[in-house]
Design an enzyme around this catalytic site. Sequence first.
Site, PDB file in Angstrom:
ATOM      1  N   LYS B  73       0.801  -1.231   0.000  1.00  0.00           N
ATOM      2  CA  LYS B  73       0.000   0.000   0.000  1.00  0.00           C
ATOM      3  C   LYS B  73       0.832   1.279   0.000  1.00  0.00           C
ATOM      4  O   LYS B  73       0.450   2.259  -0.638  1.00  0.00           O
ATOM      5  CB  LYS B  73      -0.917   0.022   1.232  1.00  0.00           C
ATOM      6  N   GLY B 134      -4.854   4.427  17.622  1.00  0.00           N
ATOM      7  CA  GLY B 134      -3.950   3.995  16.558  1.00  0.00           C
ATOM      8  C   GLY B 134      -3.545   5.150  15.664  1.00  0.00           C
ATOM      9  O   GLY B 134      -4.289   6.128  15.509  1.00  0.00           O
ATOM     10  N   ASN B 158      -2.090   7.054  20.548  1.00  0.00           N
ATOM     11  CA  ASN B 158      -1.137   6.093  20.003  1.00  0.00           C
ATOM     12  C   ASN B 158       0.077   6.035  20.915  1.00  0.00           C
ATOM     13  O   ASN B 158       0.473   7.056  21.480  1.00  0.00           O
ATOM     14  CB  ASN B 158      -0.700   6.538  18.592  1.00  0.00           C
ATOM     15  N   ARG B 159       0.660   4.832  21.051  1.00  0.00           N
ATOM     16  CA  ARG B 159       1.812   4.698  21.937  1.00  0.00           C
ATOM     17  C   ARG B 159       2.949   5.646  21.525  1.00  0.00           C
ATOM     18  O   ARG B 159       3.557   6.304  22.329  1.00  0.00           O
ATOM     19  CB  ARG B 159       2.328   3.252  21.933  1.00  0.00           C
ATOM     20  N   THR B 160       3.248   5.692  20.224  1.00  0.00           N
ATOM     21  CA  THR B 160       4.300   6.571  19.728  1.00  0.00           C
ATOM     22  C   THR B 160       3.690   7.921  19.379  1.00  0.00           C
ATOM     23  O   THR B 160       3.011   8.080  18.362  1.00  0.00           O
ATOM     24  CB  THR B 160       4.970   5.948  18.483  1.00  0.00           C
ATOM     25  N   ARG B 163       4.091   9.777  15.856  1.00  0.00           N
ATOM     26  CA  ARG B 163       3.251   9.402  14.707  1.00  0.00           C
ATOM     27  C   ARG B 163       1.954  10.203  14.723  1.00  0.00           C
ATOM     28  O   ARG B 163       1.402  10.500  13.678  1.00  0.00           O
ATOM     29  CB  ARG B 163       2.951   7.900  14.738  1.00  0.00           C
TER      30      ARG B 163
END
Lengths: 265, 265
Positions: B73, B134, B158-160, B163
């Site tokens: 993708k 997410g 989101n964990r990070t 992003r």
Amino acid sequence: MPEITGRTRVFAILADPIAQVKTPQGLNRIMAERGVDGVMVPLHVAAADLATVLAGLRAVRSFGGAIVTVPHKTAIVPLLDAVSDAARLVGAVNAVRREPDGRLVGEILDGAGFVAGLRAAGHDPRGRSAYLAGAGGAANAIAFALAEAGVARLTVHNRTAARVEDLFARLRRLVPGLLLASGSPDPAGHDLVVNATSLGLRPEDPLPLDAARLEPGQLVAEIIMQPAETALLEHAAARGCRIHPGLPMLEGQLALMADFLRMRP
Amino acid sequence: MPEITGRTRVFAILADPIAQVKTPQGLNRIMAERGVDGVMVPLHVAAADLATVLAGLRAVRSFGGAIVTVPHKTAIVPLLDAVSDAARLVGAVNAVRREPDGRLVGEILDGAGFVAGLRAAGHDPRGRSAYLAGAGGAANAIAFALAEAGVARLTVHNRTAARVEDLFARLRRLVPGLLLASGSPDPAGHDLVVNATSLGLRPEDPLPLDAARLEPGQLVAEIIMQPAETALLEHAAARGCRIHPGLPMLEGQLALMADFLRMRP
């Protein structure tokens, strides 16, 4: 047709023009009958694009192989990794199998299919005098198959005489005693007259030979399948010839193609 | 399935692995319902072979386009001749149309499919406050689609965190006035709560957010299709939320895919 899933193997026919092809119908029917999870689709590929398309298909892991027809049969030979002895002698390929490691292997089944179709219709070429229009890929395949089937004489007519001489040099290696002649557009005097050119595919095409010289009792055969009744066959029927259309050649070939492409469950 | 002939247009799905894909079944059904003479086949293409396969397909005149999924993708974007604004902003493509002149045009329908699925179930996100768990590929696509669908506020967890900031920078270019917030695991206070992570695919996965903070009346939506009822949806139902499973996203996409690929008679 059975449902196509992510596990279905994909086969293709490569041709230009493509609308007239009948092989997908035939091989999809055979795969359904055999219980094979596979599908054949039509890929319309111009001559200039063959190498690019083939490079792409080689990289597709679910691609099982292809049937190859006009105008690619000769051009594809140097693009493959291996071809059969028959295909090398004929100088043409009409079936390509993709091996699991990505190698592409070519075979020519046109000639064997044509002779099988003739025989199925009750016409054994053994001992006959044959006239062949064309010296391209299909004509080469049919010439070799007729030689192997035991024709007594083979006359080949082609605009470019050098291609006929080249064909004869290879035929002599296979059948040293065969009587060979480079012909004119005049098909008179032969038992079997075969059009192995693509002339007749389009309505505006000229005839592949001098139809006014066809004789009653001759068997006039086509390799063109669509239209089923070409201008040549119409002329031949009008002059009292027996006619043999192109479709039986395909019927004769389908089982050979399915086996070569390993269409089995 | 209708018979495949020389006039049938060919579509493909490009994926690795490929056995699990469900799009050929869905789009072949839609084409049959619409009376389209077309067929979608699975092409198993490794990441390293994508450019080669795409070059081949570009040269196939009967090729109508492809659905693209893992792992292609993002990698396919620079290989196309044009992509939509949404695909450029998301940085991913999941549908490629071949124009008659051979140009390949990319679109991302993941997010639009999600929103179409929401709307089909009677949930219009316009003016709502949305919470998204997410910031990966699917979350990016859904974030853009929710922004375009007119949500009033979008909170992303989101964990990070980097992003999330990267996603927000791109979202602000599309919808400058949108209220954006980097969230915690707490989904309280939002109308729409969406899991766009892969957490829930496996039974041992932790929940993607703090389910104890879900509130009655919230709509809790999943992108995971298998299992149909994730642990998150079970918690949500137990807390009096309305729930929206993952499958409608695929259903919502199929019609969009068929339209984008010009699957019409």
